[in-house]
Design a protein around this motif. Structure first.
Motif, short mmCIF file in Angstrom:
data_model
loop_
_atom_site.label_atom_id
_atom_site.label_comp_id
_atom_site.label_asym_id
_atom_site.label_seq_id
_atom_site.Cartn_x
_atom_site.Cartn_y
_atom_site.Cartn_z
N GLY A 41 11.51 -4.32 -7.51
CA GLY A 41 10.39 -5.15 -7.96
C GLY A 41 9.34 -5.29 -6.89
N GLY A 42 9.65 -4.83 -5.67
CA GLY A 42 8.66 -4.75 -4.61
C GLY A 42 7.86 -3.46 -4.74
N TYR A 43 7.20 -3.05 -3.66
CA TYR A 43 6.32 -1.90 -3.80
C TYR A 43 6.49 -0.90 -2.66
N ILE A 44 6.09 0.32 -2.95
CA ILE A 44 5.95 1.38 -1.97
C ILE A 44 4.56 1.98 -2.15
N LYS A 45 4.10 2.69 -1.14
CA LYS A 45 2.81 3.36 -1.22
C LYS A 45 3.03 4.87 -1.15
N LEU A 46 2.60 5.58 -2.20
CA LEU A 46 2.67 7.04 -2.22
C LEU A 46 1.49 7.59 -1.43
N LEU A 47 1.74 8.61 -0.64
CA LEU A 47 0.73 9.13 0.27
C LEU A 47 0.25 10.51 -0.17
N PHE A 48 -1.08 10.69 -0.17
CA PHE A 48 -1.70 11.94 -0.60
C PHE A 48 -2.75 12.38 0.40
N ASN A 49 -3.04 13.69 0.40
CA ASN A 49 -4.18 14.17 1.16
C ASN A 49 -5.45 14.02 0.30
N THR A 69 -0.32 2.52 -4.76
CA THR A 69 0.77 1.54 -4.72
C THR A 69 1.55 1.54 -6.03
N TYR A 70 2.88 1.60 -5.90
CA TYR A 70 3.76 1.59 -7.08
C TYR A 70 4.98 0.71 -6.83
N THR A 71 5.58 0.27 -7.94
CA THR A 71 6.72 -0.64 -7.90
C THR A 71 8.04 0.13 -7.86
N VAL A 72 8.97 -0.37 -7.06
CA VAL A 72 10.35 0.12 -7.10
C VAL A 72 11.00 -0.53 -8.33
N ARG A 73 11.22 0.27 -9.37
CA ARG A 73 11.78 -0.29 -10.61
C ARG A 73 13.29 -0.52 -10.47
#
Length: 264
Positions: A41-49, A69-73
């Motif tokens: 229910g917290g979050y992680i940030k996906l990294l892109f160029n 930013t996306y949620t850890v389901r």
């Protein structure tokens, strides 16, 4: 020597479209021991160029990658696995640029087993006061994964509402929840939108804990309702915007910052 921190790398194990507009990707990591159960229910940030790719080797030292930013389901710590749900967007790949903010959606829709992506995090968001007399949760599809995790963490005796805006009736999900929490689904195209649906629910007696996350303009309207009209105590109120209509995540951050300054 570079001081740039090494991001964590996730590998795609499985990708499943489980409603008309939602995609769930299961990731494997080398080590998730620093995640705790509050990370669900917290979050992680996906990294892109800058081109929306996941190869970060060409990003100069001192330059931040593009972040989404996306949620850890779901978190399966013992297996070093986690699930992330993505809203599917229906536009041509050519439109997936830094201006449209479609990096993550485009990547997720085309991800196959074995693909890798770097992430930062985890981060946590405010929970619900479990001592409240009742609960009011609100989300659109971008915040549905986080709301789902919050529902699962509520006391089994909890009562209240979870009002959820979805794109289509086929986007309804079977959610684990206390029996006393009423699910209210709102179709985005309905004349009665998210804010009006929230306002139409009967206000219960006693101390309420509110958790609300949605589009920026809806957030502002709901903030006025909960904070000003219903006078929900600030310690019992979490309200946030996860995106803004017509903006990339970067543009949304600017709007949030300006809004916070205006609110004092």
């Amino acid at each position: 020597m570079s001081n740039k921190p090494s991001p964590r790398v996730l590998t795609v194990l499985k990708s499943v479209q489980f409603t008309s507009n939602m995609q769930r990707i299961t990731f494997k990591a080398e080590d998730l021991s620093d995640f705790n159960m509050e990370s669900e229910g917290g979050y992680i940030k996906l990294l892109f160029n800058d081109n929306g790719g996941t190869d970060l080797s060409g990003i100069p030292d001192g330059t931040r990658p593009m972040m989404r930013t996306y949620t850890v389901r779901n978190l399966r710590k013992e297996q070093n696995e986690l699930d992330v749900d993505f809203v599917r967007h229906h536009h041509a790949n050519a439109a997936m640029t830094s201006e449209t903010g479609g990096f993550a959606s485009a990547w997720a829709q085309n991800a196959v087993n074995g693909d890798t992506i770097s992430i930062a995090g985890p981060g946590s968001i405010k929970g619900l006061n479990a001592e409240a007399d009742w609960f009011f949760l609100v989300a659109d599809m971008t915040a549905l994964p986080a709301l789902s995790a919050k529902l699962e963490a509520l006391p089994t005796t909890a009562i209240g509402y979870a009002v959820i805006e979805i794109n289509h009736s086929s986007d309804k999900q079977d959610l684990a929840k206390p029996q006393g929490i009423e699910l209210v689904w709102v179709i985005k195209s309905d004349e009665k939108g998210l804010t009006d649906t929230v306002r139409s629910q009967e206000w219960k007696a006693g101390r309420v804990a509110v958790w609300s996350a949605c589009e920026f303009n809806n957030m502002r309207a709901l903030r006025t309702y909960f904070r000003n009209e219903k006078e929900v105590d600030k310690d019992d109120l979490y309200i946030s915007s996860y995106w803004k209509e017509g903006c990339t995540e970067d543009g949304h951050k600017v709007a949030k910052h300006e809004d916070q300054l205006a609110e004092g």
